[in-house]
Design an enzyme around this catalytic site. Sequence first.
Site, PDB file in Angstrom:
ATOM      1  N   LYS A  65       0.825  -1.210   0.000  1.00  0.00           N
ATOM      2  CA  LYS A  65       0.000   0.000   0.000  1.00  0.00           C
ATOM      3  C   LYS A  65       0.859   1.261   0.000  1.00  0.00           C
ATOM      4  O   LYS A  65       0.623   2.193   0.754  1.00  0.00           O
ATOM      5  CB  LYS A  65      -0.936   0.000   1.205  1.00  0.00           C
ATOM      6  CG  LYS A  65      -1.890  -1.183   1.229  1.00  0.00           C
ATOM      7  CD  LYS A  65      -2.804  -1.133   2.426  1.00  0.00           C
ATOM      8  CE  LYS A  65      -3.715  -2.322   2.508  1.00  0.00           C
ATOM      9  NZ  LYS A  65      -4.607  -2.506   1.416  1.00  0.00           N
ATOM     10  N   CYS A  66       1.847   1.279  -0.871  1.00  0.00           N
ATOM     11  CA  CYS A  66       2.822   2.365  -0.920  1.00  0.00           C
ATOM     12  C   CYS A  66       2.744   3.045  -2.284  1.00  0.00           C
ATOM     13  O   CYS A  66       2.348   2.424  -3.272  1.00  0.00           O
ATOM     14  CB  CYS A  66       4.216   1.775  -0.700  1.00  0.00           C
ATOM     15  SG  CYS A  66       5.596   2.915  -0.886  1.00  0.00           S
ATOM     16  N   GLY A  67       3.143   4.292  -2.346  1.00  0.00           N
ATOM     17  CA  GLY A  67       3.209   4.994  -3.620  1.00  0.00           C
ATOM     18  C   GLY A  67       4.186   4.351  -4.595  1.00  0.00           C
ATOM     19  O   GLY A  67       4.091   4.568  -5.802  1.00  0.00           O
TER      20      GLY A  67
END
Length: 189
Positions: A65-67
């Site tokens: 769930k990271c950019g």
Amino acid sequence: MKKIVLMACSAIFLFSTLAQAQNKKTKKVDTQSIYQFKVEKLDGETFDFSSLKGKKVLIVNTASKCGYTSQYEQLEAIYKQYKDKGFTIIGFPANNFNGQEPGTNKDIETFCKLNYGVTFPMMSKISVKGADMSPIYQFLTQKEKNGVKDSEVKWNFQKYLIDEKGHLVEVYFSKTKPDAPEIVNWIKQ
């Protein structure tokens, strides 16, 4: 007789002190390689880093769930392109940054396969910083253990390049994409 024993003891002490001083001058940093580590894969099986002898390795801490999560796509692409040419990627999911990897090992495995078709080896979720930092990340980030440099894992998808002898070569931060020229050129060398 006492003088002879005293002189002999003094000579032994002097030679011992000189030898210790010489050893300190010539002592090299005793570095270890990644081959000493055994870790757990997402499926619970043991992964022995000594099985990677002779290969170049990119180690990366990952998060779902990271950019930077879309870097899974580039990681998989370079893995497929170079895996038969003495190169591999090892992924370590970690939840050290803003809770961006909250899932279980099974959740992570499913996410990686469904969303990015990941086939490169993924290990069990670990900690890459702090008091509970995994031993392999202690090796990667501490010069006294890797013999090359100190670094800090600043965010998800930080990349560590390991040569064919298991030694740290370079560190690239998250913004450097897995297929950046500096990484691909290193793989191809």
